[in-house]
Design a protein around this motif. Sequence first.
Motif, PDB file in Angstrom:
ATOM      1  N   GLN A 129       0.830  -1.204   0.000  1.00  0.00           N
ATOM      2  CA  GLN A 129       0.000   0.000   0.000  1.00  0.00           C
ATOM      3  C   GLN A 129       0.868   1.260   0.000  1.00  0.00           C
ATOM      4  N   ILE A 130       1.945   1.240   0.770  1.00  0.00           N
ATOM      5  CA  ILE A 130       2.842   2.402   0.813  1.00  0.00           C
ATOM      6  C   ILE A 130       3.480   2.618  -0.552  1.00  0.00           C
ATOM      7  N   GLU A 131       3.842   1.525  -1.214  1.00  0.00           N
ATOM      8  CA  GLU A 131       4.424   1.617  -2.560  1.00  0.00           C
ATOM      9  C   GLU A 131       3.463   2.308  -3.521  1.00  0.00           C
ATOM     10  N   ALA A 132       2.205   1.933  -3.477  1.00  0.00           N
ATOM     11  CA  ALA A 132       1.215   2.550  -4.367  1.00  0.00           C
ATOM     12  C   ALA A 132       1.072   4.038  -4.085  1.00  0.00           C
ATOM     13  N   LEU A 133       1.085   4.418  -2.811  1.00  0.00           N
ATOM     14  CA  LEU A 133       0.975   5.831  -2.449  1.00  0.00           C
ATOM     15  C   LEU A 133       2.206   6.609  -2.898  1.00  0.00           C
ATOM     16  N   VAL A 134       3.387   6.024  -2.735  1.00  0.00           N
ATOM     17  CA  VAL A 134       4.612   6.690  -3.199  1.00  0.00           C
ATOM     18  C   VAL A 134       4.568   6.896  -4.705  1.00  0.00           C
ATOM     19  N   GLU A 135       4.191   5.874  -5.450  1.00  0.00           N
ATOM     20  CA  GLU A 135       4.146   5.998  -6.911  1.00  0.00           C
ATOM     21  C   GLU A 135       3.180   7.100  -7.332  1.00  0.00           C
ATOM     22  N   ALA A 136       2.032   7.174  -6.669  1.00  0.00           N
ATOM     23  CA  ALA A 136       1.069   8.229  -6.986  1.00  0.00           C
ATOM     24  C   ALA A 136       1.642   9.606  -6.653  1.00  0.00           C
ATOM     25  N   THR A 137       2.363   9.707  -5.558  1.00  0.00           N
ATOM     26  CA  THR A 137       2.937  10.986  -5.145  1.00  0.00           C
ATOM     27  C   THR A 137       4.046  11.415  -6.090  1.00  0.00           C
ATOM     28  N   VAL A 138       4.887  10.475  -6.482  1.00  0.00           N
ATOM     29  CA  VAL A 138       5.952  10.781  -7.444  1.00  0.00           C
ATOM     30  C   VAL A 138       5.354  11.301  -8.741  1.00  0.00           C
ATOM     31  N   ALA A 139       4.296  10.663  -9.201  1.00  0.00           N
ATOM     32  CA  ALA A 139       3.660  11.081 -10.456  1.00  0.00           C
ATOM     33  C   ALA A 139       3.129  12.500 -10.352  1.00  0.00           C
ATOM     34  N   ARG A 140       2.460  12.834  -9.247  1.00  0.00           N
ATOM     35  CA  ARG A 140       1.882  14.172  -9.107  1.00  0.00           C
ATOM     36  C   ARG A 140       2.958  15.232  -8.939  1.00  0.00           C
ATOM     37  N   LEU A 141       3.932  14.996  -8.080  1.00  0.00           N
ATOM     38  CA  LEU A 141       4.981  15.997  -7.878  1.00  0.00           C
ATOM     39  C   LEU A 141       5.845  16.136  -9.128  1.00  0.00           C
ATOM     40  N   GLY A 142       6.078  15.019  -9.806  1.00  0.00           N
ATOM     41  CA  GLY A 142       6.860  15.068 -11.039  1.00  0.00           C
ATOM     42  C   GLY A 142       6.174  15.850 -12.142  1.00  0.00           C
TER      43      GLY A 142
END
Length: 266
Positions: A42-55
Amino acid sequence: MSTTESPSLFNDLETLSTRQLLEGINSVDQTVPQVVARALPQIEALVEATVARLGAGGRLFYIGAGTSGRLGVLDASECPPTFGVPHGLVVGLIAGGDTAIRKAVENAEDDAEQAWRDLTAYDITDKDIVVGIAASGRTPYVIGGLQQARQHGLATGCIVCNADSQVAAVAEFPVEVPTGPEFVTGSTRLKAGTAQKLVLNMLTTATFIRLGRVKGNKMVDMQLSNAKLVDRGEKMLMDELGIGQDEAARLLQQYGSVRAALAARQ
C-alpha cells in the motif's frame, strides 16, 4: 470499537515500577515495524502516486488532527532543509490551524467542511495529492477533506491505524497500519503515532529519492543552514572528490550547494 481504542493489554499501570513501565512500552513498540512491513504494498502505491503528481508539477498536502496533524506538519517542514525542495511543495494542515500545533483546539477535528476550506486557501488543483492522516480512521476533518478532494479530481491517500475505516474507504491510495491497543488505553500518540511517523518517513524519502533529490546515499540538495550542515556538506565533497577540507569549504562557499559543487568539478 476500533482497535486503537481497545483496552490496553497491561493493567494497574500505576502500581508498576519505572523499569516495568519502560519494558512494557518497549515490548509493544516492537510490534510497530512488523505492522508497517505488512503495509509495504500500500505504501508503494501511495509513493508511486505521489511521485507522479509531484513530477508533473503538483504538490503534496497532509490533513490531520491532533497528533496525526502534528506529524504531517513535522514531515512537511523537514522536506525543504533535507531535500532542498521549495517551501510549499509539501504542506501540512492541521485541524484548528497552526495554533493546534502546540495547543489542542476544541472540536476542530469534528468539522467535516474545514479541511477543504483550508486546502482551497492554497489554490489547490487536480495536479495535487492530498493524504489524510488519522489514527482512528474516523476523523470528520479528514474524511470531509478527502471526499471533497476526490470530487474535485485530486489524488487522495491516507495513513490510518485501524482496518476497514471510513477514512480508508474515501481514499484512492489508503495505507492501513492497524497497530492495536495502546500501552495506555486510547493514547494514539504512542504506537499509532510511531507507525504514522515511519510511513511518513518512507513516503517523502522514497518520493524525493525517486525525483532525484539524493545522489548515491547523500542529501546533496540539503540547505546549508547551520554549521553542522556545512560541515556535512564539506565531508560529502571530500568523499566524492577526494579533496581536502579547505578545498571543499571553498567549493561549497563558491557554489552554494553540494550538488552544484559536484556538478562543477565532475
